[in-house]
Design an enzyme around this catalytic site. Structure first.
Site, PDB file in Angstrom:
ATOM      1  N   HIS A  79       6.185   6.283  -1.060  1.00 23.07           N
ATOM      2  CA  HIS A  79       6.782   5.414  -1.660  1.00 23.07           C
ATOM      3  C   HIS A  79       6.116   4.065  -1.269  1.00 23.07           C
ATOM      4  O   HIS A  79       5.191   3.944  -0.611  1.00 23.07           O
ATOM      5  CB  HIS A  79       8.187   5.416  -0.779  1.00 23.07           C
ATOM      6  N   HIS A 136       0.892  -1.269   0.112  1.00 24.57           N
ATOM      7  CA  HIS A 136       0.011  -0.201   0.015  1.00 24.57           C
ATOM      8  C   HIS A 136       0.678   1.248   0.195  1.00 24.57           C
ATOM      9  O   HIS A 136       2.216   1.296  -0.012  1.00 24.57           O
ATOM     10  CB  HIS A 136      -0.796  -0.050   1.185  1.00 24.57           C
TER      11      HIS A 136
HETATM   12  P1  2AM Z   1       6.570   2.830   5.884  1.00 24.53           P
HETATM   13  O1  2AM Z   1       5.953   2.019   4.787  1.00 24.53           O
HETATM   14  O2  2AM Z   1       7.098   3.840   5.316  1.00 24.53           O
HETATM   15  O3  2AM Z   1       7.126   2.189   7.079  1.00 24.53           O
HETATM   16  C1  2AM Z   1       1.604   1.126   8.462  1.00 24.53           C
HETATM   17  O4  2AM Z   1       2.336   0.908   9.535  1.00 24.53           O
HETATM   18  C2  2AM Z   1       2.147   2.341   7.472  1.00 24.53           C
HETATM   19  O5  2AM Z   1       2.387   3.584   8.176  1.00 24.53           O
HETATM   20  C3  2AM Z   1       3.495   1.762   7.081  1.00 24.53           C
HETATM   21  O6  2AM Z   1       3.303   1.859   5.653  1.00 24.53           O
HETATM   22  C4  2AM Z   1       4.398   2.891   7.516  1.00 24.53           C
HETATM   23  O7  2AM Z   1       5.200   3.572   6.630  1.00 24.53           O
HETATM   24  C5  2AM Z   1       3.526   3.922   8.029  1.00 24.53           C
HETATM   25  N1  2AM Z   1       4.108   4.806   9.242  1.00 24.53           N
HETATM   26  C6  2AM Z   1       4.193   6.165   9.015  1.00 24.53           C
HETATM   27  N2  2AM Z   1       4.752   6.418  10.276  1.00 24.53           N
HETATM   28  C7  2AM Z   1       4.809   5.407  11.173  1.00 24.53           C
HETATM   29  C8  2AM Z   1       5.091   5.144  12.369  1.00 24.53           C
HETATM   30  N3  2AM Z   1       5.697   5.863  13.126  1.00 24.53           N
HETATM   31  N4  2AM Z   1       4.970   3.932  12.925  1.00 24.53           N
HETATM   32  C9  2AM Z   1       4.642   2.723  11.917  1.00 24.53           C
HETATM   33  N5  2AM Z   1       4.254   2.807  10.739  1.00 24.53           N
HETATM   34  C10 2AM Z   1       4.346   4.056  10.165  1.00 24.53           C
END
Ligand code: 2AM
Length: 187
Positions: A127, A40
């Protein structure tokens, strides 16, 4: 519950990305690939909130959706950040569609802030996360990362909706449930 807003990816995009990931040119990289059913694009991470707030978040989603028209999304280069030598996230970048994604993320950020949810301190950088990594990269794996070809131009989708997801974390990784979905536009 642990919530976030995201753009879901089409079956075709998920399959193309997954087949690229399986051809990664190094055996046993020091991470576990995220399974394609979990792919996603995160628009706004909310974090842990009380279940009773879900209704407010549904309204925030509807408000944000109204201002953005459907848009094409195309995927591109393989990469890692924040620092390619010591990355935390392995991803495919966005070649086309970055601006409407950022606009949508900005609208969600504002709608969430009005509900008292903390603003994201880092600038939005769309991303597609493929893996998360905790240890420094061995040299040969770093080399292999440079050898990953960009995704074919045909790796694209028309983005006409986004979703509110809940996430559960356990030893096997994360599993996601779609709680609500909004169509985009018209502007
Ligand atoms: P990421 O893909 O760049 O790791 C669900 O956890 C989504 O929320 C993930 O895709 C994650 O991004 C994003 N996300 C952003 N901030 C986060 C945080 N502090 N902790 C966990 N997930 C985060």
């Amino acid at each position: 519950m642990r919530l976030f807003f995201a753009v879901p990816l089409s079956e075709a995009v998920r399959e193309t990305v997954w087949s690229a990931v399986r051809r990664f040119p190094a055996a046993d990289p020091p991470w576990r690939w995220i399974p394609p059913e979990n792919y996603h694009l995160t628009l706004k991470f909310i974090g842990e909130v009380d279940e009773r707030r879900a209704d407010e978040l549904r309204e925030a989603g509807a408000e944000a959706a109204a201002g953005i028209a459907p848009f094409p999304l195309r995927f591109g280069r393989f990469g890692a950040f924040p620092d390619p030598a010591r990355p935390r996230v392995i991803f495919f970048g966005i070649e086309e569609g970055f601006e409407p994604l950022a606009a949508l993320a900005g609208r969600l950020e504002e709608a969430c802030e009005a509900l008292g949810i903390e603003r994201e301190s880092r600038p939005f950088r769309a991303h597609l996360t493929l893996a998360r990594i905790k240890s420094p990269l061995p040299g040969p794996v770093r080399e292999a990362m440079h050898a990953v070809p960009p995704l074919p131009d045909s790796t694209r989708q028309m983005t006409d909706r986004f979703v509110l997801m809940s996430s559960r974390l356990d030893r096997a990784g994360a599993s996601y449930d779609e709680l609500a979905s909004w169509p985009l536009g018209p502007v």
